[in-house]
Every structure is written in C-alpha cells, then in structure tokens.
Design an enzyme around this catalytic site. Structure first.
Site, PDB file in Angstrom:
ATOM      1  N   GLY A  92       0.697  -1.041  -0.010  1.00 30.43           N
ATOM      2  CA  GLY A  92       0.034  -0.028   0.124  1.00 30.43           C
ATOM      3  C   GLY A  92       0.749   1.365  -0.026  1.00 30.43           C
ATOM      4  N   ASP A  93       0.193   2.176   0.446  1.00 30.11           N
ATOM      5  CA  ASP A  93       0.915   3.560   0.525  1.00 30.11           C
ATOM      6  C   ASP A  93       2.141   3.720   1.344  1.00 30.11           C
ATOM      7  OD1 ASP A  93      -1.025   4.534  -1.188  1.00 30.11           O
ATOM      8  OD2 ASP A  93      -2.361   5.557   0.312  1.00 30.11           O
ATOM      9  N   ARG A 130      -4.904  -2.289  14.142  1.00 29.53           N
ATOM     10  CA  ARG A 130      -4.342  -2.513  12.861  1.00 29.53           C
ATOM     11  C   ARG A 130      -4.977  -4.140  12.522  1.00 29.53           C
ATOM     12  NH1 ARG A 130      -0.976  -2.079   9.122  1.00 29.53           N
ATOM     13  NH2 ARG A 130      -0.433   0.324   8.881  1.00 29.53           N
TER      14      ARG A 130
HETATM   15  N1  ATP Z   1       7.062  -7.744   7.043  1.00 30.49           N
HETATM   16  C1  ATP Z   1       6.341  -6.707   7.578  1.00 30.49           C
HETATM   17  N2  ATP Z   1       6.031  -6.922   8.875  1.00 30.49           N
HETATM   18  C2  ATP Z   1       5.331  -5.709   9.427  1.00 30.49           C
HETATM   19  N3  ATP Z   1       5.286  -4.538   8.842  1.00 30.49           N
HETATM   20  C3  ATP Z   1       5.661  -4.429   7.445  1.00 30.49           C
HETATM   21  C4  ATP Z   1       6.274  -5.544   6.833  1.00 30.49           C
HETATM   22  N4  ATP Z   1       6.748  -4.902   5.573  1.00 30.49           N
HETATM   23  C5  ATP Z   1       6.486  -3.655   5.432  1.00 30.49           C
HETATM   24  N5  ATP Z   1       5.803  -3.409   6.547  1.00 30.49           N
HETATM   25  C6  ATP Z   1       5.085  -1.928   6.978  1.00 30.49           C
HETATM   26  O1  ATP Z   1       3.618  -2.058   7.002  1.00 30.49           O
HETATM   27  C7  ATP Z   1       3.137  -0.898   6.751  1.00 30.49           C
HETATM   28  C8  ATP Z   1       1.971  -1.006   6.056  1.00 30.49           C
HETATM   29  O2  ATP Z   1       2.129  -1.617   4.862  1.00 30.49           O
HETATM   30  P1  ATP Z   1       1.273  -1.008   3.492  1.00 30.49           P
HETATM   31  O3  ATP Z   1       1.255   0.279   3.143  1.00 30.49           O
HETATM   32  O4  ATP Z   1       1.803  -2.197   2.387  1.00 30.49           O
HETATM   33  O5  ATP Z   1      -0.381  -1.651   3.538  1.00 30.49           O
HETATM   34  P2  ATP Z   1      -1.413  -0.693   4.273  1.00 30.49           P
HETATM   35  O6  ATP Z   1      -1.170  -0.016   5.330  1.00 30.49           O
HETATM   36  O7  ATP Z   1      -2.627  -1.815   4.711  1.00 30.49           O
HETATM   37  O8  ATP Z   1      -2.027   0.013   3.061  1.00 30.49           O
HETATM   38  P3  ATP Z   1      -2.232   1.568   2.941  1.00 30.49           P
HETATM   39  O9  ATP Z   1      -1.083   2.030   3.225  1.00 30.49           O
HETATM   40  O10 ATP Z   1      -2.516   1.853   1.146  1.00 30.49           O
HETATM   41  O11 ATP Z   1      -3.234   2.082   3.896  1.00 30.49           O
HETATM   42  C9  ATP Z   1       4.118  -0.158   6.126  1.00 30.49           C
HETATM   43  O12 ATP Z   1       4.338   1.346   6.943  1.00 30.49           O
HETATM   44  C10 ATP Z   1       5.464  -0.998   6.124  1.00 30.49           C
HETATM   45  O13 ATP Z   1       6.482  -0.175   6.568  1.00 30.49           O
END
Ligand code: ATP
Length: 411
Positions: free
Chosen positions: A97-98, A205
């Site tokens: 995501g973002d 979350r």
């Molecule tokens: N393996 C991992 N375990 C835990 N956190 C992670 C991992 N890889 C990345 N992240 C963190 O997870 C957070 C959220 O990721 P991502 O943006 O992909 O999804 P989202 O929050 O569901 O979507 P959006 O940002 O579009 O709302 C990011 O800030 C990233 O730093």
C-alpha cells in the site's frame, strides 16, 4: 484476460514476432527490476497477487526480477538505503500500500542524496533527482498513490504500465522540524481530523482496512479542534487554482511551468493565519481513492511543485459532516464559509498550547464512559499529529517545502 486462438502455427509465430518487435521499440521498457513485497499489507494478499498475477506477466515480457519479501517494517527502506546494488536495476517495484511506497521512496531518495553529499537536514537543500523509477502493485488498504497516478487499483493494469515503461513525474515534499529532517511526502499531509484517524487506527491494525472506517467514525464523533498558526507561501498566479476544475493528466500544461526564482516573493509573499482548525490538509495530488473518486482536492497537480492547502476551521459537527460528504459526491467541498483552500509552495505550522475541549461540550464535564466517551474528546493532548502519507510524524510544529518532481513512479 484475452486469449487469441489460431490453428495456423506459422501465423501464430508471426504474431509473436510482431508483438516482440513492437515491445522492442519501447525504449523505456525495464529489463531488470528489484521487487519488494509486503506480505502483511491490506488483506495480506501481496505475495499471492505478485506470484499469481504479476510474476507471470513479467516473465512473458522477459523482465528479470529480484524479489524480496519483507520481514519487518522498514526492511525495504533500509535495504535500499545501504545494501541494494542499484546499478543492476531499471526500476524498483513495491507490492503493498501507500506505506510500502513511502518506504521505497525514502530508501531511494535518501540513498541518492547520501551518494551525492546532500544534507537532508537542510530545509533549503536542492534534492538530486532519482533516475530509477518506482512501480506500485496495489496490495494495501487504501492504495491512494496508485489510484491517484494510474486511476484505478488493479494489479494487472499496474503491471502492464510497468512492462511498457510508462511513467508519471511526481512532486516530493520534505518535512522538517527545526533543522531536522522528518520525512518526505507525495500525497497527503493531514493535521487534526486525518492525523487523529490514523493515530486511532494504528491501535486496531488487526481489523485490516475496516480499521479506517471505525476510526473515522470515532474521530468524527470526538469532533476535536486544534489551535495553531499556519504560514504559507502561495504559488504564482500561472499555477492555476485549486477550484479551477482543471484535472491533471499526462502532458499537463500547469505541470510544465518552472517555479519562479523571485527571491523577493520568497521573503514578502507569505500569508499567516492563526485559528482553531478541525483539519489542515495539504494535498500534493488529488488523493482520490475508490471511496472518494474526486479526492480531497480534485484539481491538485501531480508534478507542479505545489500543494493544495485546505484549512477547515472550527465549525459544528453537522457542517463538518456536510464537508466530508461532499468528498463522495459531485458537490464542491470548498464551498463552505469555514473551508478555504490555497495553492502553495511552502508552509509552516506552529501549534498553540490550550486546553483541549470537545465542540459539543465546551465546559468541563464529568468523566464519561461507554459510547459517550467515544463522542467526547478522545485525547488528553493539546496537539493532534500529522498524518504524512499514512505515517504519524513525531512533531506537530513542521516546515514543509515542495521540490517538484524528483521521482517518477512507473504508472
Ligand atoms: N514484513 C513486514 N512486517 C510488518 N510490517 C511491514 C512489513 N513490511 C512492511 N511493513 C510495514 O507495513 C506498513 C503498512 O504497509 P502497506 O502500506 O503495504 O499496507 P496498508 O497500510 O494496509 O495499506 P495503505 O498504506 O495503502 O493504507 C508499512 O508502513 C510498512 O513499513
């Protein structure tokens, strides 16, 4: 998917040859990519989306991909900052995501500045542009940046844009607190409402994308406002207006203008507003998403070196609801007496210390429990937080500068 059938094998070979010749004419086409997959973004489908939908397309287009499935937050950022051999690749792709896009952006921009001796803590430093482009395969909760650049959140469409080498320049702004660099942002900097929604949603979350709905309702019912001083340097007159309804498209005329070098304007052109705000939003792009197809600022430009600064002053809960609802329909969300919008090149915010009160309950009230506690002021802090592209900033007092397009996402 579209599948062509033909009994004549020779004709099939001709088709394949012509298709490959046409692809070879696309000189911007990447041949080698570095891919980071967040397995926990959105509905935790990133790995499956990449393996089932995107990897087969990359293989068919003869693109080689080194894939890293992240093991922790900031894994991609740190790898890009220090370890990744960038000379090997034509682009970096993030599957997530973002937040994932932001990680990759920070890793890449920081690496380029460090390699070129640029001190990111200097708010006036000129950033060195990145030659590597960033591709986004949407697999997050909101995927606002993908929607804002491609116009849809579909992994196959994004993979096709990456394969043919499409790109879209994009503004990056730097955020500082005093002379300390905090973060870069490409989409939304939001204080008050959107900062509070993000802070609350981090606690839930485990709910996945639904956490934003729950926190949105809770924050709306809390109806907090925050006092502060916002100072901003308006963009030149030829940069259009946030209410002119000119949508940013590829080849956009407004994005071709070079920023003025008038230093007198830099010193004397600032405006200052001290007020009580429910929300301060700086939209560097429309911030459109499937829920809000027009976005926070429908006419914001992707690469003009400005942001649309939207100030929502203290108002009744019903008025604020009317403003929010207009993000989902055709109504003009700026057409309210308590909302103003300015296209700006720089801005600073300084919060003011005062006792936090709920608008519905300005006089100190006994401690509430249950549902009524949700409806009253949520936090004991006098400050909200800045939501910076989906991450919370540690400081409320910030200075923000727009650098123009120093990076180009592969659409
Ligand atoms: N393996 C991992 N375990 C835990 N956190 C992670 C991992 N890889 C990345 N992240 C963190 O997870 C957070 C959220 O990721 P991502 O943006 O992909 O999804 P989202 O929050 O569901 O979507 P959006 O940002 O579009 O709302 C990011 O800030 C990233 O730093």
């Amino acid at each position: 998917d579209v599948t062509f059938h033909c009994a004549n094998e020779e004709l099939c070979e001709q088709w394949i040859q012509v298709a490959n010749e046409q692809l070879a004419l696309l000189t911007n086409r990447p041949k080698s990519l570095l891919v980071y997959i967040n397995p926990f973004g959105g509905k935790q489908c990133g790995k499956r989306i990449y393996e089932q939908k995107v990897a087969p397309m990359f293989r068919r287009a003869s693109i080689s991909a080194d894939v890293i499935v992240t093991e922790r937050a900031n894994h991609a950022r740190d790898h890009l900052k220090t370890e990744a051999n960038l000379d090997k690749y034509d682009g970096v792709v993030c599957v997530g995501g973002d937040g994932m896009f932001s990680e990759v952006l920070h890793g890449l921009v920081t690496r380029i500045q460090t390699d070129n001796g640029v001190d990111q803590n200097q708010p006036d430093a000129e950033l060195v542009p990145c030659s590597l482009r960033i591709g986004i395969i949407p697999a997050g909760s909101t995927d606002c940046i993908c929607f804002g650049t491609v116009g849809t959140n579909d992994p196959v469409t994004s993979a096709l844009h990456i394969i043919v080498g499409d790109s879209q320049p994009m503004d990056v702004c730097s955020v500082h607190h005093d002379d300390i660099f905090l973060r870069y942002s490409v989409s939304l900097l939001g204080y008050g409402f959107y900062g509070d929604v993000l802070t609350d949603s981090e606690r839930t979350r485990w709910l996945g994308p639904a956490r934003y709905d729950l926190s949105g309702v809770k924050t709306f019912l809390s109806h907090n406002y925050y006092e502060g001083t916002i100072s901003f340097l308006p963009a030149e007159n030829n940069m259009g207006d946030p209410r002119d309804k000119l949508q940013c498209r590829s080849g956009c005329r407004v994005c071709q203008h070079k920023p003025s070098k008038d230093t007198r304007w830099e010193i004397s052109g600032w405006s200052v507003i001290r007020a009580e705000f429910i929300a301060i939003n700086a939209a560097s792009m429309s911030c459109a998403c499937p829920r809000s197809p027009k976005g926070l600022s429908p006419a914001a430009h992707l690469a003009d070196g400005t942001t649309d600064l939207i100030l929502v002053r203290k108002c009744s809960r019903l008025d604020f609801l009317r403003h929010l609802v207009r993000h989902t329909n055709k109504g003009d969300q700026f057409d309210h007496s308590f909302v103003e919008v300015h296209r700006v090149r720089k801005f600073c915010f300084q919060p003011w210390h005062h006792e936090l009160v709920s608008l519905e309950d300005p006089i100190e009230s006994p401690k509430k429990t249950g549902f009524s506690s949700i409806c009253s002021a949520q936090t004991t802090s006098n400050y909200s937080s800045w939501n910076c592209d989906g991450e919370i900033l540690p400081d409320a007092a910030i200075q923000v500068r727009y650098h123009g397009s120093i990076t180009s996402p592969m659409q």
